[in-house]
Design an enzyme around this catalytic site. Sequence first.
Site, short mmCIF file in Angstrom:
data_model
loop_
_atom_site.label_atom_id
_atom_site.label_comp_id
_atom_site.label_asym_id
_atom_site.label_seq_id
_atom_site.Cartn_x
_atom_site.Cartn_y
_atom_site.Cartn_z
N CYS A 1 0.83 -1.20 0.00
CA CYS A 1 0.00 0.00 0.00
C CYS A 1 0.87 1.25 0.00
CB CYS A 1 -0.96 -0.04 1.18
SG CYS A 1 -2.28 1.18 1.08
N HIS B 1 -3.61 -5.64 1.11
CA HIS B 1 -2.90 -5.91 2.36
C HIS B 1 -2.86 -7.39 2.76
CE1 HIS B 1 -2.42 -1.70 3.77
NE2 HIS B 1 -3.41 -1.51 2.92
N GLU C 1 -1.00 -8.71 4.93
CA GLU C 1 -0.72 -8.85 6.37
C GLU C 1 -2.01 -8.85 7.21
OE1 GLU C 1 -0.62 -6.14 4.72
OE2 GLU C 1 -0.76 -4.34 5.95
#
Lengths: 92, 273
Positions: free
Chosen positions: B125, B234, B236
């Site tokens: 990002c 994302h 994560e």
Amino acid sequence: MPTIVVDVMPKPEILDPQGKAIAGALPRLGFTGFASVRQGRRFELTVDGEVTEDVLAQARKAAEELLSNPVIEDVVNVAVLTESAQNESQSA
Amino acid sequence: MTAQNTELPLIGDYSTAGPVLTGARIGVVTFPGTLDDRDAARAVRLAGGEAVPLWHAEPDGAAALSSLDAVIIPGGFSYGDYLRAGAIARFAPLMDAIIAAAGGTAGNDAGLGGSAAGLPVLGICNGFQILTESHLLPGSMIKNESLKFLCQDQVLRVENNATAWTREFSAGEEITVPLKNQDGQYVADEKTLDRLEGEGLVTFRYVGGNPNGSRRDIAGITNAAGNVVGLMPHPEHAVEPGFGPDSAAGMRLGTDGLGIFTSVVASIAGGAQ
């Protein structure tokens, strides 16, 4: 103190979503005379002392390396703000 | 609180993790305004690596990187997205060292020397935006076509599984991870886009509709060496059952993002360094 103005605009081929949104808002307020809007940014670099060729060269370099991203933006103007223009902008 | 946390209240203490399963040491960078550093560190630990906090103003970046096997530049709003997303972070002292270690030229110009191996670097990002501002990856990001901040589960196709960060996926595999951004529209000139396509550098592509107007549905790209990867969504946030996107298994059970982190751990273990 003398001021150097740097104007940065999105490249013509890059879609400008912000300008498009502003263009959509204009007629809602009765401003019907405009076909489109593109939004850029203006930087004012205040110089401590005299605007020498060296300072101007620094401004141009900063404009290319930091103030704009050459992938999406063009530096369209780097100029010294004249006294009269400065007074005008202050009284406006 | 450790002494480090007292000095640097913004940076996480990642040392309380469980046992480290591999020897992989992966740095996670924190800028002022970074939001997802703790999630990225958690993802590293869940993948079996050791997460090492990296402060953006680290006085000796090259030394800090020398003991690391990879670096993650997480998402957020570094420096409030002032000027352009990622533009100020790019000039943080640590970035020159990261650029040099990743095999870029800007760090070499700064006299930091480059690493022949090419340190694996992942930008997520805002991290992706920083990597483009650093010229480690081509192109740039502008505001989403809709002008809306997006936050949704997003399906991606893994187009290139030969990078340090994607080798645990199969080519063409579809994964679901969260997408959340304001300036997520990937743009580059046609020549650059053709080169990315021609050389197989498009790493992730949006599936099921283009959420932000990105050119050619590009969600992530890599450099020619395959050690630097940037992606807008994302991974994560999709590493632990109960806290991920919805999946076929059930609500919030999606962990498709974990493959990114196990990939780099495998790359390190496999001697790709």
